[in-house]
Design a protein around this motif. Structure first.
Motif, mmCIF file in Angstrom:
data_model
loop_
_atom_site.group_PDB
_atom_site.id
_atom_site.type_symbol
_atom_site.label_atom_id
_atom_site.label_comp_id
_atom_site.label_asym_id
_atom_site.label_seq_id
_atom_site.Cartn_x
_atom_site.Cartn_y
_atom_site.Cartn_z
ATOM 1 N N LEU A 111 0.836 -1.207 0.000
ATOM 2 C CA LEU A 111 0.000 0.000 0.000
ATOM 3 C C LEU A 111 0.870 1.256 0.000
ATOM 4 N N SER A 112 1.967 1.242 0.750
ATOM 5 C CA SER A 112 2.890 2.384 0.772
ATOM 6 C C SER A 112 3.491 2.607 -0.613
ATOM 7 N N ALA A 113 3.884 1.526 -1.261
ATOM 8 C CA ALA A 113 4.450 1.643 -2.612
ATOM 9 C C ALA A 113 3.394 2.187 -3.585
ATOM 10 N N LEU A 114 2.168 1.699 -3.493
ATOM 11 C CA LEU A 114 1.091 2.189 -4.364
ATOM 12 C C LEU A 114 0.818 3.670 -4.122
ATOM 13 N N ALA A 115 0.833 4.095 -2.861
ATOM 14 C CA ALA A 115 0.583 5.501 -2.527
ATOM 15 C C ALA A 115 1.675 6.386 -3.112
ATOM 16 N N MET A 123 6.171 11.654 -1.296
ATOM 17 C CA MET A 123 5.030 11.515 -0.383
ATOM 18 C C MET A 123 5.506 10.961 0.955
ATOM 19 N N VAL A 124 4.934 11.491 2.044
ATOM 20 C CA VAL A 124 5.213 10.981 3.387
ATOM 21 C C VAL A 124 4.093 9.999 3.710
ATOM 22 N N LEU A 134 -1.828 6.330 4.835
ATOM 23 C CA LEU A 134 -2.239 7.623 4.309
ATOM 24 C C LEU A 134 -0.958 8.327 3.886
ATOM 25 N N ALA A 135 -0.902 8.754 2.621
ATOM 26 C CA ALA A 135 0.302 9.416 2.111
ATOM 27 C C ALA A 135 -0.030 10.869 1.818
ATOM 28 N N ARG A 140 -1.015 17.318 -2.132
ATOM 29 C CA ARG A 140 -1.504 16.005 -2.561
ATOM 30 C C ARG A 140 -1.773 15.130 -1.345
ATOM 31 N N ARG A 141 -2.702 14.212 -1.569
ATOM 32 C CA ARG A 141 -3.015 13.257 -0.502
ATOM 33 C C ARG A 141 -3.503 11.980 -1.171
#
Length: 167
Positions: A111-115, A123-124, A134-135, A140-141
């Motif tokens: 999920l982090s990689a996709l975000a 993105m953080v 949540l990135a 952007r979000r």
């Protein structure tokens, strides 16, 4: 002189009787015509009133039918919305159980990689307390929380979701 006027008086009385009967007959004819005309007008007024009443009743019936159809449609839509909301709640509850799965850390990594792919490398990414990530970045979000993923999955069903309320 009275005797001499007697035939004249008798003729005048006779003529007065004839005239009175003629006047009475004409008055009775006129009264009968007036009564007949009044009855005809009353029948016309009554027929018009019945027609107006029937027309108003038809308009009222149509209006009531339209209101009933609208109420039924609103009730149907409310029931469908309730079923859809229930599906969303159940989907979110089910997807949250993934946190207890031993593969959950790998899911968080994915999920982090996709975000980051969706929002950019800067993105953080933070783990969300309810699951998922949540990135955020400048302006952007990207929401990859488990709840958001469940909601997207339900949305992705599209028209297929109508099977919930189909007979």
């Amino acid at each position: 002189m009275r005797d001499a006027l007697a035939p004249l008086i008798e003729a005048l009385f006779r003529q007065a009787g004839i005239d009175a009967r003629a006047i009475t007959a004409r008055a009775e004819e006129e009264a009968a015509e007036l009564v007949a005309a009044a009855r005809q007008e009353a029948r016309t007024i009554l027929a018009d009133a019945r027609a107006d009443g029937a027309a108003q009743a038809e308009v009222h019936a149509v209006t009531e039918r339209v209101h009933a159809e609208r109420r039924a449609r609103a009730m149907k839509l409310a029931a469908q919305r309730e079923a859809l909301d229930e599906l969303c709640v159940r989907a979110m509850a089910e997807v949250r159980t993934l946190r207890d799965d031993p593969c959950y850390p790998r899911l968080l990594d994915r999920l982090s990689a996709l975000a980051r792919e969706a929002g950019g490398a800067d993105m953080v990414v933070k783990e969300h307390p309810d699951g998922g990530v949540l990135a955020e970045g400048p302006g952007r979000r990207v929401d990859c929380t488990l709840d958001a993923l469940a909601a997207r999955a339900v949305d992705a069903l599209g028209a297929e979701v109508e099977r919930l309320w189909a007979p």
